[in-house]
Design a protein around this motif. Structure first.
Motif, PDB file in Angstrom:
ATOM      1  N   THR A 127       0.817  -1.215   0.000  1.00 42.99           N
ATOM      2  CA  THR A 127       0.000   0.000   0.000  1.00 42.99           C
ATOM      3  C   THR A 127       0.852   1.267   0.000  1.00 42.99           C
ATOM      4  O   THR A 127       0.465   2.275  -0.590  1.00 42.99           O
ATOM      5  CB  THR A 127      -0.958   0.023   1.203  1.00 42.99           C
ATOM      6  N   GLU A 128       2.011   1.209   0.645  1.00 39.21           N
ATOM      7  CA  GLU A 128       2.894   2.378   0.636  1.00 39.21           C
ATOM      8  C   GLU A 128       3.347   2.691  -0.785  1.00 39.21           C
ATOM      9  O   GLU A 128       3.478   3.865  -1.165  1.00 39.21           O
ATOM     10  CB  GLU A 128       4.108   2.113   1.525  1.00 39.21           C
ATOM     11  N   TYR A 129       3.562   1.658  -1.559  1.00 46.60           N
ATOM     12  CA  TYR A 129       3.972   1.838  -2.951  1.00 46.60           C
ATOM     13  C   TYR A 129       2.823   2.395  -3.796  1.00 46.60           C
ATOM     14  O   TYR A 129       3.038   3.190  -4.712  1.00 46.60           O
ATOM     15  CB  TYR A 129       4.449   0.504  -3.519  1.00 46.60           C
ATOM     16  N   MET A 130       1.591   1.979  -3.480  1.00 48.24           N
ATOM     17  CA  MET A 130       0.443   2.361  -4.291  1.00 48.24           C
ATOM     18  C   MET A 130      -0.031   3.791  -4.034  1.00 48.24           C
ATOM     19  O   MET A 130      -0.263   4.556  -4.959  1.00 48.24           O
ATOM     20  CB  MET A 130      -0.719   1.392  -4.031  1.00 48.24           C
ATOM     21  N   HIS A 131      -0.221   4.132  -2.753  1.00 47.79           N
ATOM     22  CA  HIS A 131      -0.723   5.464  -2.414  1.00 47.79           C
ATOM     23  C   HIS A 131      -0.503   5.712  -0.931  1.00 47.79           C
ATOM     24  O   HIS A 131      -0.709   4.809  -0.111  1.00 47.79           O
ATOM     25  CB  HIS A 131      -2.217   5.576  -2.745  1.00 47.79           C
ATOM     26  N   GLU A 132      -0.121   6.922  -0.587  1.00 46.58           N
ATOM     27  CA  GLU A 132       0.198   7.228   0.808  1.00 46.58           C
ATOM     28  C   GLU A 132      -0.995   7.068   1.744  1.00 46.58           C
ATOM     29  O   GLU A 132      -0.829   6.814   2.939  1.00 46.58           O
ATOM     30  CB  GLU A 132       0.749   8.647   0.909  1.00 46.58           C
ATOM     31  N   ASP A 133      -2.209   7.200   1.212  1.00 45.95           N
ATOM     32  CA  ASP A 133      -3.400   7.078   2.051  1.00 45.95           C
ATOM     33  C   ASP A 133      -4.048   5.694   1.987  1.00 45.95           C
ATOM     34  O   ASP A 133      -5.052   5.450   2.660  1.00 45.95           O
ATOM     35  CB  ASP A 133      -4.452   8.120   1.649  1.00 45.95           C
ATOM     36  N   MET A 134      -3.497   4.796   1.184  1.00 47.56           N
ATOM     37  CA  MET A 134      -4.122   3.483   1.046  1.00 47.56           C
ATOM     38  C   MET A 134      -3.929   2.662   2.316  1.00 47.56           C
ATOM     39  O   MET A 134      -2.841   2.586   2.878  1.00 47.56           O
ATOM     40  CB  MET A 134      -3.556   2.721  -0.152  1.00 47.56           C
TER      41      MET A 134
END
Length: 208
Positions: A127-134
């Protein structure tokens, strides 16, 4: 190439199976979100979603009440998915960024259907790779199954003798609002722009 083909074929079958839960009908006149909907859910929107208990990417046990504190876009998949899940989550992240530009704060949520491999640490990295709020959610097999059943999703581990197994799964994204629960689903062919426009309509109509 064989692995990639098997994954794509499996997800395609899963998507078709999952699609049987939905039908395109005209929204009812008393629906506060009628102007936002592209279709209706067989059995009504109340037949999708509900309580769940999962484990967050920080290792904490959380419920739906802890997670759905603002408009949220849920997606069920798994981190080892070679192509579909990353593409869909990138699309969802792009839609969320477009919504931020419109003044809407929507949280992308990724729920694993592969709890055997998707530990909280693995989910956090994804999720860190995908989006900071994910937000990444996993859990025990029983917890994951209960959440999947609530949202009428499909998943099935492919037979394999090694750790590099694939998981067939449906590919819908679900818009859930704190005071309303599930309100809309999105197919994977929808663009970030189209999603952002429809989600913005729902958020405005809900006053969220």
């Amino acid at each position: 190439m064989t692995r990639l083909y098997a994954s794509v074929a499996g997800v395609a079958v899963a998507a078709m199976l999952g699609a049987t839960a939905y039908v395109a009908l005209k929204p009812s006149g008393d629906d506060v979100f009628a102007q936002c909907r592209a279709g209706s859910v067989a059995g009504g929107s109340g037949s999708i979603g509900g309580p769940f208990t999962l484990v967050s990417e920080t290792g904490e046990t959380v419920t739906d009440a802890d997670v759905i504190t603002r408009p949220s876009l849920l997606y069920f998949g798994y981190t080892f998915c070679p192509d579909v899940c990353p593409a869909d989550n990138v699309r969802n992240a792009e839609a969320v960024d477009l919504l931020i530009e419109q003044g809407h704060k929507v949280q992308p949520v990724f729920i694993s259907v592969d709890p055997e491999r998707d530990t909280p640490e693995v989910m956090a990295e994804f999720t860190e790779y995908m989006h900071e709020d994910m937000l990444g959610l996993t859990g025990s097999p029983e917890q994951v199954k209960a959440a999947s059943t609530a949202y009428r999703t499909f998943y099935r581990k492919q037979p394999s003798d090694d750790e590099f197994y694939l998981v067939d799964h449906s590919t819908f994204s679900y818009l859930v609002l704190p005071e309303h629960g599930f309100v809309e689903f999105f197919r994977r062919e929808e663009t970030p722009e189209a999603m952002a426009e429809r989600i913005g309509c729902f958020v405005d109509a809900a006053g969220a």
